[in-house]
Write a protein that holds these residues in place. Sequence first.
Motif, PDB file in Angstrom:
ATOM      1  N   GLU A   2       0.829  -1.205   0.000  1.00 60.53           N
ATOM      2  CA  GLU A   2       0.000   0.000   0.000  1.00 60.53           C
ATOM      3  C   GLU A   2       0.864   1.256   0.000  1.00 60.53           C
ATOM      4  N   ASN A   5       2.025   1.950  -3.501  1.00 58.22           N
ATOM      5  CA  ASN A   5       0.935   2.502  -4.301  1.00 58.22           C
ATOM      6  C   ASN A   5       0.709   3.982  -3.981  1.00 58.22           C
ATOM      7  N   THR A   6       0.825   4.349  -2.709  1.00 56.15           N
ATOM      8  CA  THR A   6       0.663   5.740  -2.301  1.00 56.15           C
ATOM      9  C   THR A   6       1.748   6.609  -2.924  1.00 56.15           C
ATOM     10  N   LYS A   8       3.472   5.934  -5.643  1.00 61.49           N
ATOM     11  CA  LYS A   8       3.228   5.953  -7.081  1.00 61.49           C
ATOM     12  C   LYS A   8       2.127   6.958  -7.439  1.00 61.49           C
ATOM     13  N   GLU A   9       1.036   6.955  -6.697  1.00 53.59           N
ATOM     14  CA  GLU A   9      -0.073   7.882  -6.950  1.00 53.59           C
ATOM     15  C   GLU A   9       0.354   9.334  -6.736  1.00 53.59           C
ATOM     16  N   THR A  10       1.158   9.574  -5.715  1.00 48.45           N
ATOM     17  CA  THR A  10       1.633  10.923  -5.430  1.00 48.45           C
ATOM     18  C   THR A  10       2.517  11.440  -6.554  1.00 48.45           C
ATOM     19  N   GLN A  12       2.626  10.370  -9.634  1.00 51.96           N
ATOM     20  CA  GLN A  12       1.829  10.470 -10.847  1.00 51.96           C
ATOM     21  C   GLN A  12       1.002  11.755 -10.844  1.00 51.96           C
ATOM     22  N   ALA A  13       0.419  12.099  -9.729  1.00 54.85           N
ATOM     23  CA  ALA A  13      -0.399  13.305  -9.624  1.00 54.85           C
ATOM     24  C   ALA A  13       0.447  14.563  -9.815  1.00 54.85           C
ATOM     25  N   SER A  14       1.691  14.553  -9.330  1.00 57.77           N
ATOM     26  CA  SER A  14       2.527  15.745  -9.447  1.00 57.77           C
ATOM     27  C   SER A  14       2.998  15.986 -10.870  1.00 57.77           C
ATOM     28  N   GLU A  16       1.080  15.149 -13.631  1.00 54.04           N
ATOM     29  CA  GLU A  16      -0.069  15.247 -14.521  1.00 54.04           C
ATOM     30  C   GLU A  16      -0.646  16.652 -14.607  1.00 54.04           C
TER      31      GLU A  16
END
Length: 74
Positions: A2, A5-6, A8-10, A12-14, A16
């Motif tokens: 987890e 994944n956190t 990776k999401e962080t 990715q959001a920065s 995009e």
Amino acid sequence: MEFANTIKETLQASTESANRGGGKGDGSKGAYWCHDCAERIRDVDVEGETPPDCPDCGVAMEFERSPSTTGCAC
């Protein structure tokens, strides 16, 4: 997993965001610069089409814009 994944999401959001670097969505296309004085005036802060004079030395400033599509002027 987890935690991975956190992260990776962080990350990715920065990357995009299409409006990074202070573009603020205000229609700015660049800024006027005096390279001798290191003075900068954003184009949206200038009235008219004529390049402003540098407030420090009085020489006409040059317009520059970033070729970046992300809004980053790096």
